[in-house]
Design an enzyme around this catalytic site. Structure first.
Site, PDB file in Angstrom:
ATOM      1  N   LYS A 193       0.876  -1.315  -0.001  1.00  0.00           N
ATOM      2  CA  LYS A 193      -0.108  -0.065  -0.153  1.00  0.00           C
ATOM      3  C   LYS A 193       0.913   1.155   0.081  1.00  0.00           C
ATOM      4  O   LYS A 193       2.135   1.256   0.388  1.00  0.00           O
ATOM      5  CB  LYS A 193      -0.927   0.111   1.170  1.00  0.00           C
ATOM      6  CG  LYS A 193      -0.326  -0.093   2.516  1.00  0.00           C
ATOM      7  CD  LYS A 193       0.155   1.103   3.133  1.00  0.00           C
ATOM      8  CE  LYS A 193       1.097   0.865   4.542  1.00  0.00           C
ATOM      9  NZ  LYS A 193       1.704   1.988   4.869  1.00  0.00           N
ATOM     10  N   PRO A 246       9.318  -3.954  -0.557  1.00  0.00           N
ATOM     11  CA  PRO A 246      10.410  -3.852   0.473  1.00  0.00           C
ATOM     12  C   PRO A 246      10.111  -3.968   1.968  1.00  0.00           C
ATOM     13  O   PRO A 246       9.028  -3.572   2.335  1.00  0.00           O
ATOM     14  CB  PRO A 246      10.673  -2.241   0.155  1.00  0.00           C
ATOM     15  CG  PRO A 246      10.040  -1.754  -1.293  1.00  0.00           C
ATOM     16  CD  PRO A 246       8.898  -2.595  -1.106  1.00  0.00           C
ATOM     17  N   ALA A 293      10.167  -3.419   5.767  1.00  0.00           N
ATOM     18  CA  ALA A 293      10.452  -2.359   6.703  1.00  0.00           C
ATOM     19  C   ALA A 293      10.393  -0.987   5.749  1.00  0.00           C
ATOM     20  O   ALA A 293      11.255   0.097   6.102  1.00  0.00           O
ATOM     21  CB  ALA A 293      11.488  -2.318   7.700  1.00  0.00           C
ATOM     22  N   GLY A 294       9.765  -0.918   4.887  1.00  0.00           N
ATOM     23  CA  GLY A 294       9.849   0.197   3.920  1.00  0.00           C
ATOM     24  C   GLY A 294       8.692   0.990   3.937  1.00  0.00           C
ATOM     25  O   GLY A 294       8.567   2.115   3.069  1.00  0.00           O
ATOM     26  N   GLY A 353       3.881  -1.739   3.979  1.00  0.00           N
ATOM     27  CA  GLY A 353       2.933  -2.612   4.661  1.00  0.00           C
ATOM     28  C   GLY A 353       3.041  -4.034   4.156  1.00  0.00           C
ATOM     29  O   GLY A 353       2.202  -4.766   3.990  1.00  0.00           O
ATOM     30  N   GLY A 405       4.660  -6.794   5.608  1.00  0.00           N
ATOM     31  CA  GLY A 405       4.227  -7.732   6.398  1.00  0.00           C
ATOM     32  C   GLY A 405       2.761  -7.951   6.757  1.00  0.00           C
ATOM     33  O   GLY A 405       2.167  -8.944   6.757  1.00  0.00           O
ATOM     34  N   ASP A 443      -2.355  -2.214  10.007  1.00  0.00           N
ATOM     35  CA  ASP A 443      -2.531  -2.214   8.264  1.00  0.00           C
ATOM     36  C   ASP A 443      -3.153  -3.404   7.647  1.00  0.00           C
ATOM     37  O   ASP A 443      -3.340  -3.538   6.325  1.00  0.00           O
ATOM     38  CB  ASP A 443      -1.084  -2.037   7.754  1.00  0.00           C
ATOM     39  CG  ASP A 443      -0.837  -0.354   7.958  1.00  0.00           C
ATOM     40  OD1 ASP A 443      -1.406   0.688   8.320  1.00  0.00           O
ATOM     41  OD2 ASP A 443       0.515  -0.207   7.735  1.00  0.00           O
TER      42      ASP A 443
HETATM   43  P1  ATP Z   1       4.142  -0.745   7.854  1.00  0.00           P
HETATM   44  O1  ATP Z   1       4.116   0.450   7.030  1.00  0.00           O
HETATM   45  O2  ATP Z   1       2.899  -1.707   8.308  1.00  0.00           O
HETATM   46  O3  ATP Z   1       4.620  -0.444   9.542  1.00  0.00           O
HETATM   47  P2  ATP Z   1       6.585  -1.627   6.914  1.00  0.00           P
HETATM   48  O4  ATP Z   1       6.206  -1.913   5.322  1.00  0.00           O
HETATM   49  O5  ATP Z   1       7.208  -0.411   7.194  1.00  0.00           O
HETATM   50  O6  ATP Z   1       5.073  -1.992   7.755  1.00  0.00           O
HETATM   51  P3  ATP Z   1       7.117  -4.511   7.095  1.00  0.00           P
HETATM   52  O7  ATP Z   1       7.956  -4.895   5.804  1.00  0.00           O
HETATM   53  O8  ATP Z   1       5.719  -5.165   7.070  1.00  0.00           O
HETATM   54  O9  ATP Z   1       7.432  -2.814   7.139  1.00  0.00           O
HETATM   55  O10 ATP Z   1       7.791  -5.345   8.419  1.00  0.00           O
HETATM   56  C1  ATP Z   1       8.399  -4.412   9.379  1.00  0.00           C
HETATM   57  C2  ATP Z   1       9.092  -5.447  10.530  1.00  0.00           C
HETATM   58  O11 ATP Z   1       8.078  -6.323  10.813  1.00  0.00           O
HETATM   59  C3  ATP Z   1      10.178  -6.142   9.874  1.00  0.00           C
HETATM   60  O12 ATP Z   1      11.563  -5.633   9.874  1.00  0.00           O
HETATM   61  C4  ATP Z   1      10.243  -7.479  10.467  1.00  0.00           C
HETATM   62  O13 ATP Z   1      10.936  -7.614  11.636  1.00  0.00           O
HETATM   63  C5  ATP Z   1       8.774  -7.516  11.022  1.00  0.00           C
HETATM   64  N1  ATP Z   1       8.249  -8.836  10.183  1.00  0.00           N
HETATM   65  C6  ATP Z   1       7.238  -9.745  10.770  1.00  0.00           C
HETATM   66  N2  ATP Z   1       6.678 -10.381   9.993  1.00  0.00           N
HETATM   67  C7  ATP Z   1       7.134  -9.967   8.619  1.00  0.00           C
HETATM   68  C8  ATP Z   1       6.983 -10.153   7.339  1.00  0.00           C
HETATM   69  N3  ATP Z   1       6.049 -11.151   7.103  1.00  0.00           N
HETATM   70  N4  ATP Z   1       7.396  -9.556   6.341  1.00  0.00           N
HETATM   71  C9  ATP Z   1       8.132  -8.670   6.610  1.00  0.00           C
HETATM   72  N5  ATP Z   1       8.549  -8.261   7.844  1.00  0.00           N
HETATM   73  C10 ATP Z   1       7.953  -8.952   8.984  1.00  0.00           C
END
Ligand code: ATP
Length: 309
Positions: free
Chosen positions: A17, A103, A105-106, A109, A111, A145
Site C-alpha cells: 500500500k 520492500p 520495513a519500507g 505494509g 508484513g 494495516d
Molecule cells: P508498516 O508500514 O505496516 O509499518 P513496513 O512496510 O514498514 O510496515 P514490514 O515490511 O511490514 O514494514 O515489516 C516491518 C518489520 O516487521 C520487519 O522488519 C520484520 O522484523 C517484521 N516482520 C514480521 N513479519 C514480517 C513479514 N511477513 N514480512 C516482513 N516483515 C515482517
C-alpha cells in the site's frame, strides 16, 4: 480441482500500500496515535502459498532483501495462520511459502500484506469459510494495516488506521516507487515525530485527525494533478530527519517530472505520482539512469485474493 488448490496448496496474492494522505494526531494513553489515512493498494504484490502440515512453518524468499524477516513465530503471517487455527479450533498446522516483492520495513505494509494473505489462504485451505467480516476482525488483531491489505482498493482508515471505509477512486493512478537499502522501524519514526513535536520543531495536530476532503475529491475525479497538490504525510518530517539523504531523491524525482514525491508511510520508501502511464515510464527511466531502483506500479488494485479461483 481449481488452479488455486493445485498440488494441495492454496496461492494467495496480497498488495502493498501507499498512504496518499496521513495525518497523525496526539499520542494516546495506550502509546498509539490516532491517525487518519487514505490508503491505496498498488500493484506490488506478496505471494503466499499455504499447504497442509503438522506444525506451523514458513519459508521466506523474494525479489527484495528478506534478511530482516523472521522465519518463525514472530512472522506476522505465522501469527495470522495461528489465529485462524485458534478461531476455528483446527488442530493441525500449515506450511507457508512467501515470495516478497514489497520492500521490507519500507512503509508499504509488506508484513501486513503477508498476514492478510495468510488469513485468506488458511481460511481456504482448511475450508473454514469465515467470511469477510470475521476475517476483518482477525486482521485488526494482527496490526493496523492488515485490514486494509485484506480489503484493497482505496480506503480511508481512522482510529489506529484500522477502522476502514472504502473511498471512491476512479481510473488509475501511476506511481514510481523508490525503495531504500535499509528499512526504518515504524515505532522509531513515530517516536521521532513525537520528539520533534515536543521540541516544537514541527507543529502538533491537536484535533481528531481527518482526511483533507480535497484528497477524496481528487480520487473521485481521477485527477492526479489535484491529488498531488493535496497529498501529505505527517511521518515524512520524522523519516527525513532520520534519513536526510532522502531529500535529494525527493528533489530529483520532482525535477524529473513527478507531480508529487512523498515518503510512503513511515518510510524510507519514496513514492512519486505521475500524470499517466507514459510520464511514469519517463520518470522511471530518469531515476534509473541516476542509479536508483525505480519500480512502476499502479493503483488501486484488489486486496488479498486466492489466485486462480
Ligand atoms: P508498516 O508500514 O505496516 O509499518 P513496513 O512496510 O514498514 O510496515 P514490514 O515490511 O511490514 O514494514 O515489516 C516491518 C518489520 O516487521 C520487519 O522488519 C520484520 O522484523 C517484521 N516482520 C514480521 N513479519 C514480517 C513479514 N511477513 N514480512 C516482513 N516483515 C515482517
Amino acid at each position: 480441482m481449481s488452479e488455486a488448490f493445485a498440488e494441495g496448496r492454496v496461492h494467495v496474492r496480497a498488495p502493498g500500500k501507499l498512504n496518499l494522505f496521513f495525518e497523525v494526531g496526539a499520542v494516546q494513553d495506550d502509546g498509539y496515535h490516532d491517525v487518519a489515512s487514505a490508503y491505496q493498494a498498488v500493484s506490488l504484490y506478496e505471494d503466499v502459498w499455504a499447504s497442509h502440515a503438522d506444525d506451523f512453518t514458513i519459508n521466506v524468499s523474494g525479489t527484495v532483501d528478506v534478511t530482516g524477516v523472521p522465519a518463525d513465530d514472530r512472522n506476522l503471517a505465522v501469527r495470522a495462520a495461528r489465529l485462524v487455527a485458534q478461531r476455528i479450533g483446527y488442530r493441525g498446522g500449515v506450511h507457508l511459502d512467501i515470495a516478497k516483492s514489497v520492500p521490507v520495513a519500507g512503509g508499504m505494509g509488506g508484513g501486513s500484506a503477508d498476514a492478510a494473505a495468510a488469513l485468506v489462504a488458511c481460511d481456504a485451505l482448511w475450508g473454514a469459510d469465515l467470511g469477510g467480516a470475521e476475517l476483518h476482525k482477525l486482521a485488526a488483531r494482527l496490526g493496523a494495516d492488515v485490514p486494509f491489505a485484506l480489503m484493497g482498493g482505496t480506503a480511508v482508515g481512522t482510529g489506529r488506521g484500522d477502522q476502514l471505509s472504502p473511498a471512491l477512486a476512479k481510473g488509475r493512478f501511476d506511481w514510481i516507487v523508490v525503495p531504500s537499502d535499509d528499512g526504518l522501524s515504524t515505532p522509531e519514526v513515530y517516536g521521532h515525530l513525537d520528539a520533534l513535536r515536543s521540541a516544537h520543531d514541527i507543529a502538533s495536530v491537536v484535533r481528531v485527525p481527518e482526511i483533507d476532503p480535497a484528497v477524496l475529491q481528487a480520487l473521485r475525479a481521477a485527477d492526479p494533478v489535484a491529488l498531488a497538490e493535496h497529498t501529505r504525510n505527517d511521518l515524512q518530517a520524522a523519516a527525513l530527519s532520520l534519513r536526510p539523504g532522502l531529500r535529494d531523491v525527493l528533489e530529483l524525482g520532482e525535477r524529473s517530472g513527478a507531480l508529487a514525491g512523498m515518503v510512503s508511510g513511515s518510510g524510507p520508501t519514496l513514492a512519486f505520482l505521475a500524470g499517466d502511464p507514459e510520464s511514469a515510464l519517463e520518470l522511471q527511466m530518469m531515476l534509473s539512469a541516476s542509479g536508483l531502483t525505480a519500480l512502476h506500479v499502479h493503483g488501486p488494485v484488489a486486496g488479498a485474493r486466492v489466485v486462480g479461483s
